[in-house]
Scaffold this active site. Structure first.
Site, PDB file in Angstrom:
ATOM      1  N   ALA A   8     -24.383  13.066   6.364  1.00 31.21           N
ATOM      2  CA  ALA A   8     -24.662  12.565   7.812  1.00 31.21           C
ATOM      3  C   ALA A   8     -25.705  11.311   7.578  1.00 31.21           C
ATOM      4  CB  ALA A   8     -25.386  13.686   8.382  1.00 31.21           C
ATOM      5  N   SER A   9     -26.244  11.427   6.534  1.00 31.94           N
ATOM      6  CA  SER A   9     -27.306  10.132   6.439  1.00 31.94           C
ATOM      7  C   SER A   9     -26.533   8.668   6.079  1.00 31.94           C
ATOM      8  CB  SER A   9     -28.218  10.433   5.307  1.00 31.94           C
ATOM      9  OG  SER A   9     -27.621  10.612   4.167  1.00 31.94           O
TER      10      SER A   9
ATOM     11  N   ASP B 140     -23.436   5.671   6.182  1.00 32.43           N
ATOM     12  CA  ASP B 140     -22.981   4.201   6.950  1.00 32.43           C
ATOM     13  C   ASP B 140     -21.681   4.654   7.736  1.00 32.43           C
ATOM     14  OD1 ASP B 140     -22.775   1.592   7.174  1.00 32.43           O
ATOM     15  OD2 ASP B 140     -21.015   1.693   6.539  1.00 32.43           O
TER      16      ASP B 140
ATOM     17  N   LYS C 207      -5.334   4.135  15.699  1.00 29.06           N
ATOM     18  CA  LYS C 207      -5.780   2.974  16.660  1.00 29.06           C
ATOM     19  C   LYS C 207      -4.373   3.003  17.652  1.00 29.06           C
ATOM     20  CE  LYS C 207      -8.039   0.060  13.303  1.00 29.06           C
ATOM     21  NZ  LYS C 207      -9.407  -0.189  13.677  1.00 29.06           N
TER      22      LYS C 207
ATOM     23  N   GLU D 101     -10.043 -10.027   7.497  1.00 29.26           N
ATOM     24  CA  GLU D 101     -11.549  -9.763   7.667  1.00 29.26           C
ATOM     25  C   GLU D 101     -12.066 -10.864   7.704  1.00 29.26           C
ATOM     26  OE1 GLU D 101     -12.598  -5.076   7.575  1.00 29.26           O
ATOM     27  OE2 GLU D 101     -12.951  -6.318   5.817  1.00 29.26           O
TER      28      GLU D 101
ATOM     29  N   HIS E 210      -3.696   2.041   4.889  1.00 31.49           N
ATOM     30  CA  HIS E 210      -3.505   1.330   6.219  1.00 31.49           C
ATOM     31  C   HIS E 210      -2.005   0.789   6.605  1.00 31.49           C
ATOM     32  CE1 HIS E 210      -7.537   2.659   6.368  1.00 31.49           C
ATOM     33  NE2 HIS E 210      -8.114   1.370   6.222  1.00 31.49           N
TER      34      HIS E 210
ATOM     35  N   TYR F 193       3.403  -8.910  22.448  1.00 32.86           N
ATOM     36  CA  TYR F 193       3.845 -10.073  23.088  1.00 32.86           C
ATOM     37  C   TYR F 193       5.261 -10.552  22.527  1.00 32.86           C
ATOM     38  CZ  TYR F 193       1.061 -13.020  19.947  1.00 32.86           C
ATOM     39  OH  TYR F 193       0.410 -13.588  19.120  1.00 32.86           O
TER      40      TYR F 193
END
Ligand SMILES: NC(=O)C1=CN([C@@H]2O[C@H](COP(=O)(O)OP(=O)(O)OC[C@H]3O[C@@H](n4cnc5c(N)ncnc54)[C@H](OP(=O)(O)O)[C@@H]3O)[C@@H](O)[C@H]2O)C=CC1
Ligand SMILES: O=C1O[C@H](COP(=O)(O)O)[C@@H](O)[C@H](O)[C@H]1O
Length: 601
Positions: free
Chosen positions: A122-123, A125, A292, A326, A350, A493
């Site tokens: 939980a700490s 990133d 996504k 990226e 991915h 598109y």
């Protein structure tokens, strides 16, 4: 071996996967625009969001004692995602009664149930950046069950109050409900607790178990563990959670973050080790790209529009491009990245998952197993990647506008002289009847000129096109192209040839354009929201099954070994550029011209 309590996947597949699938809670008004955001801190927000300041947690009374904070009164429809959202004429909720009971906090047999979500690590990133904000967003929209508790677990010493302060800095709200945003945050934070412990300590997990039980009293307890920790401690944590903190009377599920190994052998070893403590149906291997919106929409596009599916084959499609880009480097994650590289980080998971969804045959139904069966078939029909069909690159430093952008190896956590690719382009092939000979080109890179992810489908030429001469000599540019822009600024598109209005006969290329921001006022939920909710609901469709994973690794492992054994030197490209020119030669070999991500429409 001792498997954790069987996962009694009570699922509402029929409701969630029907065409009545929407994120609008039934209690919300029809023009519900939940995603315009109020931000407490540095959360990423999609276009169209508004930020507003909310009272910081320190100034509120969020630190509620255990059990003292009950869920806000929730509509009986609770977490239902069963309403239609065509945006043209919404139809009312058709959720079955069993589902309504379950979402209201019952287990289907009349017993009240509760869900405890433990974020292990939980700490870290990811927990701060994605998991807590996603959980809050679900709570905000009324998708979490009536009785739920969020536990942070990590080695760092923290009190509940300190965790709440940490979490509060990451939360965003949806703006149309702005007036009660602070209140919702307080309610959510009041459900968040923390337990400090080692990842390999059964004793520490037993302490967690005790605390979870204090919140679960008298209810069927369902438990979700999210492993947001480095992979080398996955097994320790799973073992301890399994042996000391699994549910005694409900389901126990574990979300496992990538990387799932770094080749076929290590992935198989990880699966084997996980299965010492978990059944396959308790393991939720997350690939957040599957959550996504536009990736989720791929099947809808294909299978609910007559105009696409008949064209979806080698007969009409000449190539498919899957592009990830990226505009920043490995900043801060170089230590992790160097052991994996862009092919394992992005392509093998991915992009390959998108490819499988794109290329699969029509599944028997929308059931998770039917979809995953079809995806596996695609992966198994693919040719293993060949070294010759891949170009690798690594970014080097570059100065632009007086700013010096670092090279990959300038990162202190990256070994000097590292050959790890930060860019790769590859040609892949599916040797089945539908796709024989069609190149599927993948391209993924860090520190490029732009940020984006797209699927591009280039169609063949019109045979005997009457208007050939109106295109000049570049017929290549005159073929239709379907672009699915996954992010940012989601859009679908279709490039068509069109007569330029006027008395002459001049043609140009124009777009039939579905631009999400213009078409839908609703902001798109983050992938982690969808996936967390699916895991809570036991919906496995968007998670990776172990045989899918095996098939995916089989395609890449021999090539990755060869790449590393031969110490292939990557082609260096300047930070912020379009990547190595080698990618263009590779594409040209298959008569493909790369689409220009994010630079047209
Ligand atoms: N960050 C991201 O954007 C993404 C991350 N992932 C995956 O999610 C998982 C978590 O990622 P992230 O949050 O970035 O990881 P972090 O490096 O931030 O680690 C998470 C927590 O694990 C504990 N931890 C870190 N290193 C060790 C260690 N060597 N031994 C024991 N405990 C350790 C720390 O908590 P403490 O010291 O308090 O115990 C830390 O806060 C990883 O598997 C990662 O690959 C996947 C996609 C994106
Ligand atoms: O899994 C990963 O994904 C991120 C990119 O995710 P996105 O949702 O922001 O597109 C990538 O930066 C990271 O290297 C990788 O591990």
């Amino acid at each position: 071996m001792a498997a954790i309590a069987a996962s009694n996947a009570v699922v509402s597949k029929s409701t969630r996967l029907s065409s009545n699938y929407s994120f609008r809670p039934s209690s919300a008004p029809r023009n519900f625009h939940p995603w315009t955001s109020i931000s407490l801190a540095n959360s990423k927000i999609s276009s169209g969001c508004v930020r507003a300041q909310v009272t910081p947690l320190e100034q509120t009374s969020a630190a509620a004692p255990a059990q003292s904070v009950e869920a806000p009164a929730v509509n009986v429809f609770g977490t239902s995602r069963g309403s239609v959202s065509t945006t043209v004429s919404p139809v009312e909720n058709k959720t079955p009664l069993s589902k309504l009971k379950e979402t209201a906090g019952f287990d289907g047999s009349g017993n009240e149930s509760t869900v405890s979500i433990t974020v292990v690590g939980a700490s870290g990133d990811l927990a701060k950046k994605k998991i807590f904000p996603a959980l809050f967003a679900l709570f905000y929209e009324g998708f979490l069950p009536k009785h739920f508790t969020v536990y942070g677990y990590a080695r760092s010493k923290m009190t509940d109050a300190e965790l709440r302060i940490m979490v509060s800095k990451t939360l965003t709200c949806r703006i149309d409900q702005r007036e009660n945003c602070g209140e919702k945050m307080e309610q959510f934070l009041g459900r968040c607790f923390y337990h400090s412990g080692q990842y390999d300590s059964e004793k520490n997990f037993a302490e967690l178990d005790k605390k979870l039980k204090e919140h679960e009293v008298g209810r069927v307890s369902n438990r979700l563990f999210y492993l947001s920790i480095p992979p080398n401690i996955f097994i320790d944590a799973v073992k301890c959670a399994s042996l000391s903190a699994s549910s005694g009377n409900g389901w126990t599920r574990v979300i496992v973050e990538k990387p799932f190994g770094r080749d076929s052998e290590s992935s198989a070893a990880l699966t084997k080790a996980l299965k010492q403590y978990l059944e396959e149906d308790q393991i939720f291997r997350i690939d957040h790209y599957l959550g996504k919106e536009l990736v989720e929409n791929l099947s809808v596009l294909r299978f609910s529009n007559l105009i696409f599916e008949p064209l979806w084959s080698r007969q009409y499609i000449r190539n498919v491009q899957l592009i990830f880009s990226e505009d920043f480097g490995t900043e801060g994650r170089g230590g992790y990245f160097d052991n994996y590289g862009i092919i394992r980080d992005i392509m093998q998971n991915h992009l390959l998952q998108i490819l499988a969804l794109f290329a699969m045959e029509t599944p028997v139904s929308l059931d998770a197993e039917d979809i995953r069966n079809e995806k596996v078939k695609v992966l198994r029909s693919m040719r293993p990647v060949k070294l010759d069909d891949v170009v690798v690159g690594q970014y080097k430093s570059h100065t632009r506008g007086g700013i010096n952008y670092p090279s990959y190896t300038d990162d202190e956590t990256v070994p000097k002289g590292s050959l790890t690719p930060t860019f790769a382009a590859a040609a892949l092939f599916i040797d089945n009847a539908r796709w024989d000979g069609v190149p599927f080109l993948m391209k993924a890179g860090k520190a490029l000129h732009t940020k984006g992810a797209e699927i591009r489908v280039q169609f063949r030429h019109v045979p005997g096109n009457l208007y050939n001469r109106n295109f000049g000599t570049d017929l290549d540019r005159a073929t239709n192209e379907l672009v699915i822009r996954v992010q940012p600024d989601e859009a679908i598109y279709l490039k068509i040839n069109n007569k330029v209005p006027g008395l002459g006969m001049k043609l140009d290329r124009s777009n039939l354009n579905l631009h999400y921001a213009a078409r839908y006022s609703k902001e798109i939920p983050d992938a982690y929201e969808r996936l967390l909710l699916d895991a809570i609901e036991g919906e496995r469709r968007l998670f990776i099954r172990s045989d899918e994973l095996d098939a995916a690794w089989s395609l890449f492992t021999p090539f990755l070994k060869e790449l590393e054994e031969k110490k292939i030197i990557p082609e260096y490209y300047p930070y912020g550029s379009r990547g190595p020119v080698g990618a263009h030669y590779l594409a040209a070999r298959y008569k493909v011209r790369w689409g220009d991500v994010g630079h047209e429409q």
